[in-house]
Every structure is written in C-alpha cells, then in structure tokens.
Design an enzyme around this catalytic site. Structure first.
Site, PDB file in Angstrom:
ATOM      1  N   PRO A  17       0.845  -1.199   0.000  1.00  0.00           N
ATOM      2  CG  PRO A  17       0.076  -0.999   2.196  1.00  0.00           C
ATOM      3  CD  PRO A  17       0.828  -1.908   1.284  1.00  0.00           C
ATOM      4  CB  CYS A 101       2.531   4.926   7.666  1.00  0.00           C
ATOM      5  SG  CYS A 101       2.802   6.525   6.860  1.00  0.00           S
ATOM      6  CE  LYS A 140       4.237  -2.712   4.423  1.00  0.00           C
ATOM      7  NZ  LYS A 140       4.774  -1.402   4.164  1.00  0.00           N
ATOM      8  NE  ARG A 226      10.934   2.874  -1.099  1.00  0.00           N
ATOM      9  CZ  ARG A 226      12.121   3.020  -0.516  1.00  0.00           C
ATOM     10  NH1 ARG A 226      12.773   4.156  -0.623  1.00  0.00           N
ATOM     11  NH2 ARG A 226      12.656   2.037   0.184  1.00  0.00           N
TER      12      ARG A 226
END
Length: 325
Positions: A17, A101, A140, A226
């Site tokens: 994500p 994140c 995650k 990425r």
C-alpha cells in the site's frame, strides 16, 4: 501457495500500500502484470472522512480481482473497528491495519509506526478489529520504533495471539524512514517464531533480491512498493524467476508505451480530466526515469493541463526513443 484466511494467492508477490499511488487503476495494472495481491491506499479511521470523494475513491474496488484488501489507519481501537466494518460493508474482503507508515503527519497522531511504541494499545486495536469483522485481518509493521527498540517479534506475537491472519514487515525501524539498507534478520526471527504467513518488505528491487529475501528470511511472500513505480511488470519478472530460475526478457519499448498509455486512460476515467491529468504526472515521471530525453520530456509533460496534450507528448516521446534505437 500463500493462504490468508479463506483466500489463496496465485503467487508470493504483493503490491505494497502506498498513499497517493495504489489507487484502483494501479492495483489492477499490477495484478494484470503478475501481483498476487494488491493493498489499497491507507484510509483514515476518522469517520468524518468516510463520505469524502477522496476516501470513496480509495475504497473503490469496482471490477477488481479478488481478494480486495483495504488498509485502514488510526490510533483508536473503537474507531478502527468501525472503519473495518464500514469497509467490509462496502466490499472489502480483507482488512489491513497500518502500523508501518513512518510519515510524521501519521505518527504525530500516534498512528502508523508510532503505535509500535505502545504494545498494550497494539493489542487493544488488533483485538477490536479482528472481533469486529468476519473477513481476514492482516497487519503491516516495521521492525520497531528505532534501532534500540526493535520490538517487531513481540508485536508479531501479539498479532498472532489476536487472530491476525498475515503479517507484513518492512525491514526498517520508524526512525530509519526509507534511508539506509533494509535488514532482514528481524524478519527471519519473526518468521521462525510465529505460525501465520509472514510477508517481507523493503528494498526488493529485482528478481534475484526477491529470491534472496525469501530464502534468507523464510518468509511466505514478498511485498513490493517503490520498485513497482514506473515498472509494474516487475511482478511478472520476479514470478518467472522464482518459478524457473531464469530471467524474463525486459518489456519492449512498444509494450512500455502501450502499458503507460492504457494506464493514463484508466487514470482519466477513474479521476476525471482535472485530477486524472495531475495524478498521471507522477506516473509519467516514473515511467520515463532513466530513459534518454527523460528529463526534457518530464519538464514539458508536467506543465500541460489536459489529457489529450499529455497523450500526444507521451506518444512523441516514445517515437523519439524508437528512432534513437
């Protein structure tokens, strides 16, 4: 095969994500090009945002192949449980909780990887979300808050106990952001100590690296973020290499052009002209990175404000590349 709850993935490759990137057009493209699963952009657990156009788009899975996985973020167990229920009611078949994140605006409200500091809160959130929905819930994380506090294994054990069905781990701490090299020792230690599927993430940019990480950590799958930007075919390249031990030939210039043009059209359809053109700019930059005349192309294409002009400039750019071959 990787099994998450009732779903069996077609391979060991998952699109990570990424905020502002993993919208429906990009998820579908990566799945077409070999990803076994793709996770949506992060959706805030703040219910005030659920009705916004942006959130509706992020939760839009129309026509998408299964399993449809939505990532939620927040710090309040009750709000996250409600967000999970809301998304399941709206078609999500799997809920992923973001505790990975590193962005300041996320961590400052004690969400994302900031939660790794508070193991009690982690347990409360996981229990609340798992008990709120009937679909598989995944998590995650990063390896810890900073290098002195790598508590990934402890968090993994809490997750398994709470009924989390799969765990994705980025091989960096929150403090590392995206700098330095990802480390895989923590992922290997976690895999050795829990029974649920473990997904390794961080710096996987080639088929060889994917195989190395799978072998080194014992992970069940890898998550690519990425490295898929401007290169969505990386999934089929890795898949082919894992299955055959051989490298797939790189896509031709014609295929790259056609993939990009189809991607642009999907973005315009999904977002509408104004936003679609602006969303397309980053993808145009990623696809043209490293190509001859790329900087000149980006400089021109990022200034135009309509889709026809964007497409025309893209076609001209690829025609120029073909001539130079």
């Amino acid at each position: 095969m990787v099994k998450i709850g009732t779903y069996t993935l077609k391979n060991k490759l998952i699109l990570a994500p990424m905020a502002g990137v993993t919208d429906r057009p990009f998820r579908q493209l990566c799945k077409q090009l070999g990803a076994g699963m793709a996770v949506s952009e992060m959706i805030s657990s703040n219910s005030l945002l659920w009705g916004s156009e942006k959130t509706k788009r992020r939760a839009n899975h129309d026509g998408e192949t299964e399993p449809r996985c939505i990532q939620i973020a927040g710090a309040d167990p009750e709000l996250l449980a409600k967000a999970a229920q809301y998304n399941v009611e709206n078609g999500a078949q799997m809920i992923d909780i973001n505790m990975g994140c590193p962005a300041k605006k996320v961590c400052n409200v004690m969400a994302g990887s900031a939660l790794l500091k508070d193991e009690t809160r982690v347990a409360q959130i996981l229990d609340a979300v798992v008990n709120a929905v009937s679909v598989p819930v995944t998590l995650k994380i990063r390896t810890g808050w900073d290098k002195a506090h790598r508590n990934g294994l402890r968090i993994a054990q809490i997750a398994e106990q709470a009924g989390i069905q799969a765990l994705a781990i980025h091989g960096r701490t929150r403090a590392c952001g995206f700098s330095g090299e990802a480390e895989y020792d923590t992922i290997a230690a976690i895999k050795a100590n829990i029974k649920i599927p473990v997904i390794a993430n961080g710096d996987i940019r080639s088929p060889e690296k994917a195989k190395y990480v799978l072998d080194y950590t014992g992970a069940d799958a890898v998550m690519i973020g990425r490295a898929a930007l401007g290169r969505p075919w990386i999934f089929r390249e890795i898949d082919y290499y894992l299955k055959t031990g051989e490298k797939l030939s790189a896509p031709s210039l014609t295929e790259i052009r056609d993939t990009l043009l189809a991607h642009l059209e999907k973005l315009y359809q999904f977002y509408g002209e104004y936003t679609g053109v602006r969303m397309a700019r980053k993808h145009l930059s990623w696809y043209s990175k490293g190509q001859p005349y790329g900087a000149m192309f980006r400089n021109t294409v990022n200034r135009v404000g309509n889709s026809l002009e964007q497409i025309k400039l893209t076609q001209s750019f690829f025609a120029k590349l073909a001539e130079a071959l």
